[in-house]
Design a protein around this motif. Sequence first.
Motif, short mmCIF file in Angstrom:
data_model
loop_
_atom_site.label_atom_id
_atom_site.label_comp_id
_atom_site.label_asym_id
_atom_site.label_seq_id
_atom_site.Cartn_x
_atom_site.Cartn_y
_atom_site.Cartn_z
N TRP A 1 33.15 -12.24 48.36
CA TRP A 1 33.69 -13.28 47.49
C TRP A 1 33.12 -13.17 46.07
CZ3 TRP A 1 32.66 -18.02 44.90
CH2 TRP A 1 33.82 -18.76 44.61
N ALA B 1 34.77 -10.49 44.19
CA ALA B 1 36.08 -10.92 43.71
C ALA B 1 35.95 -11.83 42.50
CB ALA B 1 36.86 -11.61 44.83
N GLN C 1 37.43 -11.27 38.72
CA GLN C 1 38.26 -12.29 38.08
C GLN C 1 37.70 -12.68 36.71
OE1 GLN C 1 40.08 -15.25 40.64
NE2 GLN C 1 39.43 -16.91 39.29
N ASP D 1 40.36 -12.92 53.93
CA ASP D 1 40.78 -12.69 52.54
C ASP D 1 41.63 -13.86 52.03
OD1 ASP D 1 39.45 -10.29 52.41
OD2 ASP D 1 41.23 -9.06 52.72
N ASP E 1 40.81 -16.18 48.85
CA ASP E 1 41.76 -16.39 47.76
C ASP E 1 41.85 -17.86 47.38
OD1 ASP E 1 42.34 -13.71 47.54
OD2 ASP E 1 44.19 -13.81 48.71
#
Length: 212
Positions: A26, A29, A33, A161, A165
Amino acid sequence: MIKLIVGLGNPGPEYEQTRHNAGFWWVDAVARQLGVMPQMDRNYKGLMARTSVAGNPLWLLMPQTYMNRSGQSVAPLARFFKIAPEEILVVHDELDLPPGEAKLKKGGGHAGHNGLRDIHAQLGSGDYWRLRLGIGHPGNKSEVANWVLRKPPLDDRIAIDQAMDRGLKALDDLIAGDTAKATSVIHTSKPPRPKPPRQTPDAKQAQDPSQD
């Protein structure tokens, strides 16, 4: 506001895709971002990036100490930058939630999670936020150690996933401290199981091969 986001996991390619590294997944990710790349910082024994969101500083940290010593990475950084426990979000795998579910929680015990246990001990407090990413339970306590250190099957990874998200969609709210709004995005409820249609005795007999 959240000033420090910590992802929990174990370093090394052999652990990269295992369930215990969901926190690393996470934060990786989040870094993508936000357009930053965590780098090893030996002062804090972890991969660390510092950025700014809406004019406020934010640190990302992935301890490289192995799971059961995570606090040895988190606590020095928090102390040096004067980040209070309630300004920390720790992201970790959660046995008590099925893949596809995620829960936001503040405070509480460590529930046997070795990463949380050490963060508690090193911070001297459990009053930090947690983003719990469900990985499911093997059904037998004796299998837990092997379970968390295995790669999940494809269906489970897809579900994890999807939960991650939702966490990414709530990132701005999490950082801003709007936990109520973030919770509404992150949390999910299982749809009710459909009730079987009512059958008359004749219909049941017609469908039951044992009556033929």
